[in-house]
Structures are given as C-alpha cells and as structure tokens.
Design an enzyme around this catalytic site. Sequence first.
Site, PDB file in Angstrom:
ATOM      1  N   CYS A 181       0.808  -1.235   0.000  1.00 28.49           N
ATOM      2  CA  CYS A 181       0.000   0.000   0.000  1.00 28.49           C
ATOM      3  C   CYS A 181       0.831   1.271   0.000  1.00 28.49           C
ATOM      4  CB  CYS A 181      -0.955   0.007   1.181  1.00 28.49           C
ATOM      5  SG  CYS A 181      -2.216  -1.251   1.020  1.00 28.49           S
ATOM      6  N   HIS A 184      -3.424   7.321   2.705  1.00 29.73           N
ATOM      7  CA  HIS A 184      -3.866   6.048   2.114  1.00 29.73           C
ATOM      8  C   HIS A 184      -5.252   5.717   2.666  1.00 29.73           C
ATOM      9  CE1 HIS A 184      -4.027   2.010   0.720  1.00 29.73           C
ATOM     10  NE2 HIS A 184      -3.867   1.472   1.916  1.00 29.73           N
ATOM     11  N   ASN A 223     -10.511   0.419  -0.471  1.00 30.27           N
ATOM     12  CA  ASN A 223      -9.046   0.431  -0.511  1.00 30.27           C
ATOM     13  C   ASN A 223      -8.588  -0.082  -1.884  1.00 30.27           C
ATOM     14  OD1 ASN A 223      -6.307   0.033  -0.199  1.00 30.27           O
ATOM     15  ND2 ASN A 223      -6.456  -1.042   1.752  1.00 30.27           N
TER      16      ASN A 223
HETATM   17  O1  UT7 Z   1      -4.121  -1.107   3.198  1.00 31.54           O
HETATM   18  C1  UT7 Z   1      -3.198  -1.914   3.868  1.00 31.54           C
HETATM   19  C2  UT7 Z   1      -3.291  -1.743   5.322  1.00 31.54           C
HETATM   20  N1  UT7 Z   1      -4.539  -2.286   5.819  1.00 31.54           N
HETATM   21  C3  UT7 Z   1      -5.164  -1.655   6.777  1.00 31.54           C
HETATM   22  O2  UT7 Z   1      -4.759  -0.605   7.208  1.00 31.54           O
HETATM   23  C4  UT7 Z   1      -6.379  -2.336   7.385  1.00 31.54           C
HETATM   24  C5  UT7 Z   1      -6.285  -2.294   8.886  1.00 31.54           C
HETATM   25  N2  UT7 Z   1      -7.360  -3.000   9.571  1.00 31.54           N
HETATM   26  C6  UT7 Z   1      -8.645  -2.585   9.562  1.00 31.54           C
HETATM   27  O3  UT7 Z   1      -8.996  -1.654   8.876  1.00 31.54           O
HETATM   28  C7  UT7 Z   1      -9.620  -3.279  10.490  1.00 31.54           C
HETATM   29  O4  UT7 Z   1      -8.902  -4.101  11.388  1.00 31.54           O
HETATM   30  C8  UT7 Z   1     -10.686  -4.133   9.751  1.00 31.54           C
HETATM   31  C9  UT7 Z   1     -11.670  -3.211   9.024  1.00 31.54           C
HETATM   32  C10 UT7 Z   1     -10.039  -5.081   8.799  1.00 31.54           C
HETATM   33  C11 UT7 Z   1     -11.488  -4.919  10.784  1.00 31.54           C
HETATM   34  O5  UT7 Z   1     -12.073  -4.031  11.756  1.00 31.54           O
HETATM   35  P1  UT7 Z   1     -11.903  -4.311  13.312  1.00 31.54           P
HETATM   36  O6  UT7 Z   1     -12.635  -3.255  14.011  1.00 31.54           O
HETATM   37  O7  UT7 Z   1     -10.441  -4.474  13.590  1.00 31.54           O
HETATM   38  O8  UT7 Z   1     -12.692  -5.657  13.488  1.00 31.54           O
HETATM   39  P2  UT7 Z   1     -12.145  -7.059  14.043  1.00 31.54           P
HETATM   40  O9  UT7 Z   1     -11.284  -7.729  13.053  1.00 31.54           O
HETATM   41  O10 UT7 Z   1     -11.651  -6.875  15.430  1.00 31.54           O
HETATM   42  O11 UT7 Z   1     -13.509  -7.864  14.139  1.00 31.54           O
HETATM   43  C12 UT7 Z   1     -14.549  -7.468  15.048  1.00 31.54           C
HETATM   44  C13 UT7 Z   1     -15.733  -8.382  14.832  1.00 31.54           C
HETATM   45  C14 UT7 Z   1     -15.368  -9.863  14.837  1.00 31.54           C
HETATM   46  O12 UT7 Z   1     -16.433 -10.573  15.440  1.00 31.54           O
HETATM   47  P3  UT7 Z   1     -16.328 -11.076  16.964  1.00 31.54           P
HETATM   48  O13 UT7 Z   1     -15.118 -11.967  17.008  1.00 31.54           O
HETATM   49  O14 UT7 Z   1     -16.176  -9.823  17.787  1.00 31.54           O
HETATM   50  O15 UT7 Z   1     -17.604 -11.789  17.169  1.00 31.54           O
HETATM   51  C15 UT7 Z   1     -15.336 -10.200  13.373  1.00 31.54           C
HETATM   52  O16 UT7 Z   1     -15.582 -11.565  13.126  1.00 31.54           O
HETATM   53  O17 UT7 Z   1     -16.320  -8.117  13.558  1.00 31.54           O
HETATM   54  C16 UT7 Z   1     -16.430  -9.339  12.822  1.00 31.54           C
HETATM   55  N3  UT7 Z   1     -16.310  -9.039  11.412  1.00 31.54           N
HETATM   56  C17 UT7 Z   1     -17.347  -8.706  10.637  1.00 31.54           C
HETATM   57  N4  UT7 Z   1     -18.658  -8.602  10.910  1.00 31.54           N
HETATM   58  C18 UT7 Z   1     -19.457  -8.230   9.905  1.00 31.54           C
HETATM   59  C19 UT7 Z   1     -15.169  -8.996  10.663  1.00 31.54           C
HETATM   60  N5  UT7 Z   1     -15.465  -8.643   9.397  1.00 31.54           N
HETATM   61  C20 UT7 Z   1     -16.810  -8.464   9.362  1.00 31.54           C
HETATM   62  C21 UT7 Z   1     -17.716  -8.094   8.343  1.00 31.54           C
HETATM   63  N6  UT7 Z   1     -19.018  -7.986   8.668  1.00 31.54           N
HETATM   64  N7  UT7 Z   1     -17.310  -7.822   7.090  1.00 31.54           N
END
Ligand code: UT7
Length: 329
Positions: free
Chosen positions: A116, A256, A286
């Site tokens: 990225c 980004h 993204n």
């Molecule tokens: O471009 C390169 C660099 N990349 C980035 O900068 C991305 C960095 N990361 C992020 O933007 C975030 O970590 C994400 C958007 C990928 C995820 O958001 P988060 O707030 O960190 O969520 P999480 O992974 O902690 O997941 C929270 C909950 C989980 O459920 P439980 O375990 O709390 O029951 C996930 O299973 O959200 C769930 N979850 C979803 N629910 C509905 C994960 N993806 C989804 C989804 N829809 N698409």
Amino acid sequence: MAHIKAAITAVHGHLPDYILTNQELEQMVDTSDEWISTRTGIKERRILKGAGLATSDMGGEAVKGLLDKRGIGPSEVDMVLCSTVTPDMKFPAAANLISHKAGIKNAFSYDMNAACSGFLYALVTAANYVESGRYKKVVVVGADKMSSIVDYTDRQTCVLFGDAACAVMLEPTQEDVGVMDHVFGSEGSSWQYLHMKAGGSLKPPSHETIDAREHFIYQEGQTVFKLAVTKMGDISLEVMKRNNLSAEDVSWLVPHQANMRIIEATGRRMNLPPEKVMVNIQKYGNTTNATIPLCLWDYEDKLNKGDNLILTAFGGGFTWGAIWLKWAY
Ligand code: UT7
C-alpha cells in the site's frame, strides 16, 4: 543554476463502471452495511468486470487521459513507473503493458511493489529521475485490480478492497514546488500479518494451494490497524518537523484510504481539522496503489499552487512513508 525539482503537472484516474455496494456484499457474505460503514467508512467500491481485462487496462486508460489532459503526445514520455501488487502477469511488468496500451513507444518502464505504500515510493523514485535533469516527462501510475486477489467468501477482507488506476505526470521545475522531502521505512519481520500465502517462489501455485484458498489476501486486521494508526501519524509528523511545518502550514493531508478510523486518527495526531483531510474511501474502498493519486484527482479543483500536502501510507511488508509535496498548479 537552481536545483531542479520534480512537480506533478497533471493527474488522471480510471474507475471501472461496476459498483459493488455494501448491500450486494450483504447477499454474498455474513455482513451488513452498518458494520462495514461504521468499521471502515466504505459504502461502495468499483470492480473491473469482463474477461481479458486486467490492471494494465485501467492503467492504460488512466495514462491516455493524463496525456490528453496535459497535452503531451505519447512519444514525448521518457519513463513510466507503475506501482502495483496485481500486475497482469508475474512478468512482464504491468508498466510495459500500460505503455503499450497508451501508445508510449520511446520510454522505458518498470513496476515497483511496496504494497500500500507503493505509490509513495514510486513517486519519489520517479522524482529522482526528474531531478537528475535527464528525464523530462515521467509518468507514475498506481494501479490495482484487487478483485483478482480478494476471496469473496471471506467477510474480513472482501468488504475492504476495490479496483482502480490513477496516474500523475512529473516534470522538472525550477520553482519551489513539487516533491520536497520524504521519510520512508520498512521492516520484513512482520510480513505474516498481511500477505498472499501462495503463488510466489516460496509456495508456487499447485492444486493444494488452490484447494487451500491461498491465492488471496490474508490480513490480520487488528494488528495492521494498530500499527497503521501509529505509523502514519508519526511519520507525517516527522516529515513536518524536519521541514519546520506546523499544522497551520499544511493545507491537506492525503492519506492512504484503508479505513476511515485510521484516516481520522492520523489527522487528529497531526492536529489537522477534518476539512484538511482528503477522504474518498466511501466511494472506492481500498484500491491499494491507487488510493493516494485518486484523492489528488478527486480534490484537484480545490488545490492551489503552493499548497503544502502531506501524503502518507502504511501497508504490507510492513512499509510506510510520508512525502511533503508542494502543489504546482
Ligand atoms: O491497506 C493496507 C493496510 N490495511 C489496513 O490498514 C487495514 C487495517 N485494519 C482494519 O482496517 C480493520 O482491522 C478491519 C476493518 C479489517 C477490521 O475491523 P476491526 O474493528 O479491527 O474488526 P475485528 O477484526 O476486530 O472484528 C470485530 C468483529 C469480529 O467478530 P467477533 O469476534 O467480535 O464476534 C469479526 O468476526 O467483527 C467481525 N467481522 C465482521 N462482521 C461483519 C469482521 N469482518 C466483518 C464483516 N461484517 N465484514
């Protein structure tokens, strides 16, 4: 003679027609518009549909538009640099194919990959060629067909990414504008948090890698999130500090576009009001190497000559960086 600087003299993007909305994703995986909007800020993203279409098709269109806009013929271009993680093929470089599709015949071209952060690294690399005095018209393209490496059964990643290409023209100037300074960094010990498991020399494609769905983006989101928030803010402040730029001096932050919460946190860390932060993640998601030039393209009519822009990114590798750019038109 004054030192030659490399100035962006035009920007032009290409977006595929197909719009993949959060509502459509709700039909594909267990997700909701509410979750995607609040956790990422994304409402829709573009997808390149159609057999035989690849990253270079979007890149070629972006470059053709760029040349038209700047009134430069393809034969005048000296060099084309493409940053991408989704080249059409492992080789030749997407930049070679983009040049071909844009009718560029007298240039040399190659690809760069820094995930990225790729567009930032390519911009500074290209600027060095221009600053050498030898190259006068250098095109930098950020282009990715992310849909080609997204697993549309994995809700954790499939909601995040989109396809796009965007190109800038770099030309020499003796005015005090253009690429002014940068701070870059990378470290490979954390590669496992964001990568594609198979398809490279470590694990060439096989029936097993296909069955294990290893040809897609793998991301441990929370780890990447925490590091991105800290690094993008820190590195932006570092480039400001070493150039004595205060928050008041900065006209625009060009971050980004990976997550709205990362973008907002970076702006806050830099003490910038939200109206100085470029955001278009809601429309495109993204797009990896295209996010930063797409912001410049979307906000082009709000930019003034001499505006101080801080461009910043964080991505797989890990790689990160910030550029101080003075807008040239
Ligand atoms: O471009 C390169 C660099 N990349 C980035 O900068 C991305 C960095 N990361 C992020 O933007 C975030 O970590 C994400 C958007 C990928 C995820 O958001 P988060 O707030 O960190 O969520 P999480 O992974 O902690 O997941 C929270 C909950 C989980 O459920 P439980 O375990 O709390 O029951 C996930 O299973 O959200 C769930 N979850 C979803 N629910 C509905 C994960 N993806 C989804 C989804 N829809 N698409």
